[in-house]
Every structure is written in C-alpha cells, then in structure tokens.
Design a protein around this motif. Sequence first.
Motif, PDB file in Angstrom:
ATOM      1  N   UNK A  95       0.774  -1.286  -0.048  1.00 32.61           N
ATOM      2  CA  UNK A  95       0.142  -0.059   0.081  1.00 32.61           C
ATOM      3  C   UNK A  95       0.762   1.329   0.065  1.00 32.61           C
ATOM      4  N   UNK A  96       2.153   1.227  -0.052  1.00 35.05           N
ATOM      5  CA  UNK A  96       2.971   2.446  -0.126  1.00 35.05           C
ATOM      6  C   UNK A  96       2.831   2.946  -1.549  1.00 35.05           C
ATOM      7  N   UNK A  97       2.910   4.355  -1.239  1.00 38.15           N
ATOM      8  CA  UNK A  97       2.784   5.373  -2.499  1.00 38.15           C
ATOM      9  C   UNK A  97       3.891   6.196  -2.513  1.00 38.15           C
ATOM     10  N   UNK A  98       4.927   6.116  -3.637  1.00 43.87           N
ATOM     11  CA  UNK A  98       5.813   7.103  -3.588  1.00 43.87           C
ATOM     12  C   UNK A  98       6.506   7.175  -5.197  1.00 43.87           C
ATOM     13  N   UNK A  99       7.027   8.216  -5.497  1.00 44.18           N
ATOM     14  CA  UNK A  99       7.742   8.385  -6.875  1.00 44.18           C
ATOM     15  C   UNK A  99       9.184   7.638  -6.959  1.00 44.18           C
ATOM     16  N   UNK A 100       9.808   8.095  -6.178  1.00 44.68           N
ATOM     17  CA  UNK A 100      11.248   7.748  -5.823  1.00 44.68           C
ATOM     18  C   UNK A 100      11.280   7.380  -4.490  1.00 44.68           C
ATOM     19  N   UNK A 101      11.997   6.242  -4.124  1.00 43.67           N
ATOM     20  CA  UNK A 101      12.230   5.934  -2.707  1.00 43.67           C
ATOM     21  C   UNK A 101      12.962   6.473  -1.841  1.00 43.67           C
ATOM     22  N   UNK A 102      13.803   7.295  -2.340  1.00 45.42           N
ATOM     23  CA  UNK A 102      14.886   8.254  -1.237  1.00 45.42           C
ATOM     24  C   UNK A 102      14.300   9.759  -1.339  1.00 45.42           C
TER      25      UNK A 102
END
Length: 295
Positions: free
Chosen positions: A50-57
């Motif tokens: 369920x995580x939402x991100x464009x780039x992990x860092x």
Amino acid sequence: MEPMLAIPINLFQEPGWIQLDKATTKIQWRNIMAVWNALLFHAAKLNHAGLVYKTRDQPLAMLTIAKWAKITHSELIQPLLHLLQTNQQISATAAGHYQICHWERFVVVDADNYAGLVKFYDPKQPQPTRTPPPQSATGPASVTPLALQKYTPEQRTKLAATSAKILAYLQQQSGKQFENAVATQQLLADLFDSKVTVKQIKQVIDWKCKDWYGGDFWKFVRPQTLFGPKFKQYLLEAPPPPHVQPAAQLTRAQYLRDLYQLSCGDVAMVLARAADEQVEVTKTEVEAIGHELGY
C-alpha cells in the motif's frame, strides 16, 4: 499491462467514508476521490503493502500528487490529504511517502480483457488471487541457524511465511521497511510457543504505532522491540479491538454511485465496467448520477 485492483463492494459504506462524504461539499468530495484514486492506483502499480511514492529516497511532492490526480492547483492537495488521513484512509510515513490504510482489503490481480483498473469483489466471498509483491523469497536459509534447529523443515517454512505476513502488516502500519531476518522469526516463534496468536501480535502493532507515533519512542516501532520481552506488557496496555458490525448490503444505486466516483466521472468507463460486472445501466442513468454527484 496495467495492474487491476479488486476492492470490496461495500468499501464506501464504511463509517470513515460516510463521515467524509457528509463533512465535505460536492466539489471537495470530487477532489478527494480524485486524489485517493490516484494514490490507490499508484499503490497498485508498486504493489508494496500500500505504499505510494515516486522515488524511494525522496518525499512525495504535492505537485506530483496534483499531476496524478489531474488537479490544477497543487495547494489544494495538502488539505485533501489531511481529510483522508483524519478519516484513516491513508497515512503518512516517516520517509515523507503515503500509504493506503488496511491494504489487505485491496487485491492486486492480473486480469486480461477487463475495462479499467478497478473491479469490485464481495468480501463475503473468497478474495481474488493476488499478484505476488516484488520482494525476495522469505523461506528459511539453506543452513539452518542454531536457534531454529529444534523445528522441522516444514515448521521453519511455515514460520518464515507467517513472519513475512506479520512484517508486511507492520510495514503497512508504520511505513517502515524490515527484513524477514532469522532473529525476527525466532522472536515470533517464542511468542507462538507461549500461545500468542497472530491477532494479538497485530493488536500490539496497531497499539504501539498509534501510541508512539510522532514521539521519541517512534524509533522503537521495530520487531526486536515489539516482539521482544515486553510483548505481553504491550498487549495488556493495548485497547481491545473494536467490534465490527456487518456491512449492509450494497444497493444497485449506491454501487453505481461508487463506480462513477471510482471512474472519476468517465461515463464510458462506468458503462464498460458495469457491463463487465453484468450490471445493466443506460448512459442516461449514468449521466443523471453524475449530475447528482456534482460532476
């Protein structure tokens, strides 16, 4: 091929969504649905608890979410996210990303010849077959650590699988990443030997994620602390889980309203999805629903 997401047919009858609907104007509700849909579909693409991100860092920028949701003014995004967080539909992580709450209710599946990215399923029936998340194998190591040698190979395999599921739940609730390490499996094995249940472990996870969120102890939301010697103390502290009332059967009208909002007002998409679900509806009826919802 885009992933297809199966969601409970009674999702929008839950108290959080009903409260959100009553507390917002039609325009706010439409924008909330656009943001939530955008986050939901990107969570499905990542298929990462369920995580939402464009780039992990890097933190997820408001401008990025506005672009995903096709909302012109990015300054509108933060208040919409706050409303979704207040009603426990999403949560913010320590890394500045977002996460869909209760991701276990949503099922990412492989589906050919289906119109759109969403399909409803009946929670009273078995869930559709999930597409496995992109993660490393969670089976036992080829050389069994001394701490686990008292268990049979079958027991170690089952323990590793159960540990992976519990860590996925902890990751979902906290937004943190944890490895399915032997030390964690041993902690859980000790709890299981003490007749602790998975339900009780999740109860402690829920409690400590809430109790320690945003404070100095947030760094201790981790397996070695939660599943360690103080586990039973945490369990005694934890409030009892709420009694869940069975959801009322979804009416055809409410089903079409929910479908319209999930389709972000695309009449052709509503008609196509309804046809896939074998629900008869006319274009005039769909347009009337859109007018009623303020689209």
